[in-house]
Design a protein around this motif. Structure first.
Motif, short mmCIF file in Angstrom:
data_model
loop_
_atom_site.label_atom_id
_atom_site.label_comp_id
_atom_site.label_asym_id
_atom_site.label_seq_id
_atom_site.Cartn_x
_atom_site.Cartn_y
_atom_site.Cartn_z
N PRO A 2 52.03 38.36 29.50
CA PRO A 2 51.50 39.55 28.70
C PRO A 2 50.07 39.67 28.46
CG PRO A 2 52.38 38.28 26.97
CD PRO A 2 52.75 37.50 28.25
N VAL A 3 49.52 40.81 28.90
CA VAL A 3 48.12 41.07 28.63
C VAL A 3 47.92 42.58 28.04
CG1 VAL A 3 47.22 39.35 30.23
CG2 VAL A 3 47.62 41.76 31.02
N THR A 209 37.29 34.47 38.31
CA THR A 209 38.36 35.56 38.43
C THR A 209 39.57 35.00 38.93
OG1 THR A 209 36.69 37.44 38.41
CG2 THR A 209 39.00 37.87 39.17
N ARG A 210 39.41 34.15 40.17
CA ARG A 210 40.40 33.58 40.71
C ARG A 210 41.36 32.56 39.74
NH1 ARG A 210 38.88 30.68 46.02
NH2 ARG A 210 41.04 30.27 46.35
N TYR A 266 28.78 37.97 34.22
CA TYR A 266 30.42 37.94 34.63
C TYR A 266 30.84 38.40 33.21
CZ TYR A 266 34.90 36.13 35.34
OH TYR A 266 36.17 36.12 35.34
N VAL A 267 30.42 37.81 31.76
CA VAL A 267 31.13 37.91 30.71
C VAL A 267 31.03 39.36 30.36
CG1 VAL A 267 31.11 37.17 28.16
CG2 VAL A 267 30.81 35.43 30.19
N PHE A 272 36.20 40.93 28.63
CA PHE A 272 37.57 41.72 27.99
C PHE A 272 38.94 41.07 28.56
CE2 PHE A 272 40.80 44.89 28.27
CZ PHE A 272 40.97 45.15 27.09
N ASP A 273 38.63 40.87 29.79
CA ASP A 273 40.12 40.37 30.43
C ASP A 273 40.36 38.96 30.00
OD1 ASP A 273 40.67 42.83 32.24
OD2 ASP A 273 38.64 41.93 32.83
N TRP A 274 39.44 38.16 29.87
CA TRP A 274 39.53 36.81 29.34
C TRP A 274 40.15 36.76 27.95
CZ3 TRP A 274 39.78 32.14 31.70
CH2 TRP A 274 39.27 31.97 32.79
N HIS A 275 39.50 37.52 27.04
CA HIS A 275 39.73 37.63 25.60
C HIS A 275 41.03 38.31 25.36
CE1 HIS A 275 36.34 36.32 23.49
NE2 HIS A 275 35.40 36.94 24.49
#
Length: 305
Positions: A2-3, A209-210, A266-267, A272-275
């Motif tokens: 879940p994200v 991202t991969r 990149y960050v 956001f997507d990593w966090h």
């Protein structure tokens, strides 16, 4: 896994530059070089559209925004089918995203008239390789970007995907913004397909991202392999993601492969997507620590030998 679907909020003003950037002389607009290429390639002609395009080459060569806008309007007075004039006005004269959208749409429509069905058939698969097609690709990229900004991500995706069909070599870096749009829309399969299509891309953006996509899909072995490859390409990303290293954004628009500015970029785009992916940053930090430890031991062994 879940994200969260809530997207990042951009806090920085794109018109605000670091104080140090004011001491850096502005770089020449690369679009101005096309005038030189046109001249040495013998592609100049005497019709109105060609004359208007020559005015635009002069416009791109200007550093003063007002001077640029004046030349853009001069180009449109010569030929209302001068796509690059609409692109410049969208960039510098539009007072709102909605107004910019109208300029870009006019630019796309003008280019479609100029190229015609025959031109699209002739250049398909090699767009951008010909000067005649570049104004169209610039206008369409701007159109897609504004649509995305206004929240119409699916329309933006459609434009970006078609642009890659026309020009799979992707000289404009369309795949990077498309990847963000696909992540935003939650279309993981399309994102995976895009990542695979350009699997030779060694940039931090592509490799990290991969790794993130593989982690989200709980493919532990593949995710770790990709994370190690990503770390080898740029070792600064994990530390900037965790906040243990301060981001150093590029001040001139160019990125250093493997550098802190590439990691910061990149960050800024994907942090956001990593966090919002539970456990992702802790996992990446662990992989990075193991890689750093192995690298240190190898260096010590080599120094002894």
């Amino acid at each position: 896994m879940p994200v969260s679907r809530k997207r990042r909020r951009k806090n920085s003003d794109p018109q605000t530059k670091p104080k140090s950037a004011s001491r850096v002389p502005p770089l020449p607009d690369r679009r101005a070089m096309e005038g030189f290429l046109s001249a040495i390639g013998g592609r100049q002609s005497n019709d109105a559209a060609a004359e208007a395009q020559q005015v635009m080459y002069d416009a791109w060569d200007q550093t003063n925004p007002h001077a640029r806008a004046v030349l853009a309007r001069k180009a449109l007075a010569i030929s209302p089918l001068c796509t690059d004039a609409y692109v410049l006005l969208a960039e510098q004269e539009a007072q709102s995203p909605e107004e910019a959208l109208q300029y870009y749409r006019k630019g796309v429509e003008a280019a479609e008239q100029m190229l015609g069905p025959k031109g699209f058939k002739q250049y398909e698969g090699h767009f951008w390789g010909f000067l005649e097609t570049r104004p169209y690709m610039r206008a369409r990229a701007g159109l897609a970007a504004v649509l995305n900004l206004l929240g119409d991500v699916h329309a933006a995706i459609s434009h970006y995907q078609d642009m890659l069909r026309l020009n799979p070599n992707d000289n404009q870096g369309i795949r990077y913004v498309l990847a963000e749009c696909l992540m935003k829309s939650g279309d993981t399969e399309a994102l995976k397909s895009l990542l695979k299509q350009y699997d030779e891309d060694g940039s931090a953006l592509w490799l990290y991202t991969r790794a993130l996509v593989a982690f989200r899909e709980s493919d532990a072995e593949k995710a770790e392999e990709l994370a190690k490859e990503a770390w080898e390409s740029n070792r600064h990303v994990p530390a900037i993601l965790t906040g243990t290293k301060q981001a150093k954004l590029s001040t001139n628009g160019y990125l250093t492969m493997g550098g802190e500015d590439e990691a910061a970029h990149y960050v800024e785009e994907w942090g956001f997507d990593w966090h919002t992916t539970p456990g992702a940053i802790d996992w990446l930090t662990k992989v990075a620590a193991e890689m750093e430890s192995t690298r240190t031991k190898r260096t010590e062994q080599n120094s002894v030998n």
